[in-house]
Motif scaffolding. Structure first.
Motif, short mmCIF file in Angstrom:
data_model
loop_
_atom_site.label_atom_id
_atom_site.label_comp_id
_atom_site.label_asym_id
_atom_site.label_seq_id
_atom_site.Cartn_x
_atom_site.Cartn_y
_atom_site.Cartn_z
N GLY A 125 0.80 -1.23 0.00
CA GLY A 125 0.00 0.00 0.00
C GLY A 125 0.83 1.26 0.00
N GLY A 169 -4.11 -2.99 0.73
CA GLY A 169 -4.51 -1.59 0.63
C GLY A 169 -4.27 -1.05 -0.77
N GLY A 170 -3.48 0.01 -0.84
CA GLY A 170 -3.15 0.59 -2.14
C GLY A 170 -2.50 -0.42 -3.09
N GLU A 173 -5.18 -2.06 -4.76
CA GLU A 173 -5.75 -1.12 -5.74
C GLU A 173 -4.93 -1.12 -7.04
OE1 GLU A 173 -7.62 2.48 -4.63
OE2 GLU A 173 -7.00 2.32 -2.55
N PHE A 191 -8.08 -5.77 0.45
CA PHE A 191 -8.43 -4.34 0.38
C PHE A 191 -8.70 -3.89 1.82
CE2 PHE A 191 -9.31 -6.24 -3.67
CZ PHE A 191 -8.86 -5.31 -4.57
N GLN A 193 -8.20 -1.06 3.41
CA GLN A 193 -8.26 0.39 3.67
C GLN A 193 -9.18 0.73 4.85
OE1 GLN A 193 -8.15 -1.05 0.76
NE2 GLN A 193 -7.08 0.17 -0.74
N LEU A 198 -9.85 4.43 6.22
CA LEU A 198 -9.86 5.06 4.91
C LEU A 198 -10.83 4.38 3.95
CD1 LEU A 198 -6.05 5.48 4.18
CD2 LEU A 198 -7.68 7.31 4.64
N THR A 199 -11.19 5.12 2.89
CA THR A 199 -11.77 4.48 1.71
C THR A 199 -10.65 4.37 0.67
OG1 THR A 199 -12.48 6.63 0.87
CG2 THR A 199 -14.07 5.39 2.21
N THR A 200 -10.97 3.88 -0.52
CA THR A 200 -9.92 3.70 -1.54
C THR A 200 -9.44 5.05 -2.07
OG1 THR A 200 -11.65 3.47 -3.19
CG2 THR A 200 -10.71 1.43 -2.31
N PHE A 298 -12.76 9.88 -0.34
CA PHE A 298 -11.46 9.54 0.24
C PHE A 298 -10.87 10.75 0.98
CE2 PHE A 298 -6.80 9.57 -0.49
CZ PHE A 298 -6.45 8.44 0.24
N TRP A 302 -9.11 10.92 4.75
CA TRP A 302 -7.64 11.02 4.82
C TRP A 302 -7.25 12.11 5.81
CZ3 TRP A 302 -3.67 8.30 2.58
CH2 TRP A 302 -2.41 8.91 2.55
N GLN A 307 -8.29 7.42 10.64
CA GLN A 307 -7.00 7.08 10.02
C GLN A 307 -5.87 7.30 11.02
OE1 GLN A 307 -5.41 9.58 6.92
NE2 GLN A 307 -4.04 7.99 6.17
#
Ligand SMILES: CCC(=O)SCCNC(=O)CCNC(=O)[C@H](O)C(C)(C)COP(=O)(O)OP(=O)(O)OC[C@H]1O[C@@H](n2cnc3c(N)ncnc32)[C@H](O)[C@@H]1OP(=O)(O)O
Length: 318
Positions: A125, A169-170, A173, A191, A193, A198-200, A298, A302, A307
């Motif tokens: 991520g 996570g990322g 993505e 996934f 997040q 967080l969301t994506t 997002f 963030w 978070q």
């Protein structure tokens, strides 16, 4: 006009390159607006200043993304290289990747791309060292990543992500911005997040809904389930699981062969034309709207309390 022509219009040609390259000097190529930016402009939406964001992201150093383009096979390898932090992405790595994608958009002999992480992990991520310093900069980073990963998805090449070790996570993505996913038998994909408050941020909600439908996307993103290779294959999240008998260092070459023999065995011009036509069918205003909405949501999380609590908790996604 074909997508490929649009991508190439106005872009300086890059001749065949076979050695390991770092394209920091390609900064100027990014001044050509991508399809995503062009669509944002034509839709009248406020346009993210990608050049300014790139300059800011570049300040968050650490790691690199490296590109090897083999003119003979027509297969390129793009490697995420931050192995001490399981190839999590820094701002500088995001910029490296964007620059390499510009080179790949212009590769006339190319047919395929393997996206891989160094030393047996795909990507865990965002680099949490970078994340902690960039808590004020979520929506801007997301806009940059949306542009880069939409360009990755729309490359006139057949792309595959080789998922080894951790893909979280990322990282998960990123894997959805490739056409195919090949997974090592011992790898893990999640996934996660939501567990990080967080969301994506890198466009996976939009791509997951398109790839697997609303229900599956909702399940992956709200459960934060970390899948084994067997589970991921059953879900259809990955297209091929490698033999357990392979050593991690053998897997890249097996993955390249998988790509070459299945999807890159025909003429480069034809392969590129097929992919460009598919991209053309897939381009629609709602992709842009969906990504814009995704990064606005997002941006709300963030740097927020959930978070920050997750960052404090030093969670391990096992
Ligand atoms: C953009 C938003 C997002 O991407 S949200 C998702 C962010 N990623 C994460 O939260 C991953 C957090 N890390 C973990 O869950 C674990 O490290 C996992 C991946 C399960 C690996 O566990 P394990 O095999 O025990 O190794 P470890 O924890 O000792 O990790 C080795 C070294 O790598 C580091 N590392 C790992 N992930 C990241 C990351 N995302 N950013 C920065 N560093 C990372 C660890 O801190 C560890 O470093 P060190 O050896 O302690 O110096």
């Amino acid at each position: 006009m074909l997508m490929m022509d649009l991508l190439k219009a106005g872009m300086p040609a890059i001749s065949g390159i076979t050695s390991l390259l770092r394209f920091t000097a390609l900064k100027n190529l990014l001044s050509v607006p991508s399809m995503l930016t062009a669509r944002l402009m034509s839709s009248g939406a406020s346009q993210p200043d990608l050049l300014a964001i790139r300059d800011e992201l570049e300040k968050f150093e650490g790691g690199s993304v490296d590109l090897e383009m083999d003119d003979h096979s027509g297969i390129a390898v793009m490697m995420l290289n931050n192995p001490k932090r399981l190839n999590s992405l820094t701002g500088k790595m995001m910029v490296d990747m964007a620059n390499h994608i510009t080179a790949l958009e212009n590769w006339s002999l190319g047919k395929g791309l393997v996206l891989v992480g160094a030393s047996g992990n795909f990507c865990s991520g965002g680099d949490l060292t970078f994340v902690r310093k960039a808590l004020h900069y979520g929506e801007e980073m997301a806009a940059f990543q949306h542009d880069t990963l939409t360009r990755l998805l729309n490359l006139p090449l057949v792309s595959v992500a080789l998922l080894q070790g951790h893909t979280l996570g990322g990282g998960a993505e990123l894997s959805t911005a490739c056409d195919f996913r090949v997974m090592s038998s011992s790898a893990r994909l999640g996934f996660v997040q939501i567990r990080m408050g967080l969301t994506t941020g890198w466009g996976a909600t939009t791509r997951l809904v398109r790839l697997f439908g609303r229900q599956k996307a909702l399940a992956y993103l709200t459960s934060a389930k970390v899948f084994s290779a067997e589970e991921a294959e059953k879900e259809g999240l990955v297209d091929h699981v490698l033999s357990y008998a392979l050593q991690p260092e053998e897997e890249l070459s097996v993955c390249k062969d998988w790509l070459a023999t299945n999807y890159c065995k025909h003429d480069a011009n034809l392969t590129q034309a097929v992919k460009a036509s598919i991209v053309q069918c897939d381009l629609s205003g709602d992709l842009v709207d969906s990504l814009r909405n995704e990064r606005q949501v997002f941006g709300k999380f963030w740097g927020g309390p959930a978070q920050k609590a997750a960052l404090e908790a030093k969670i391990k996604h096992k």
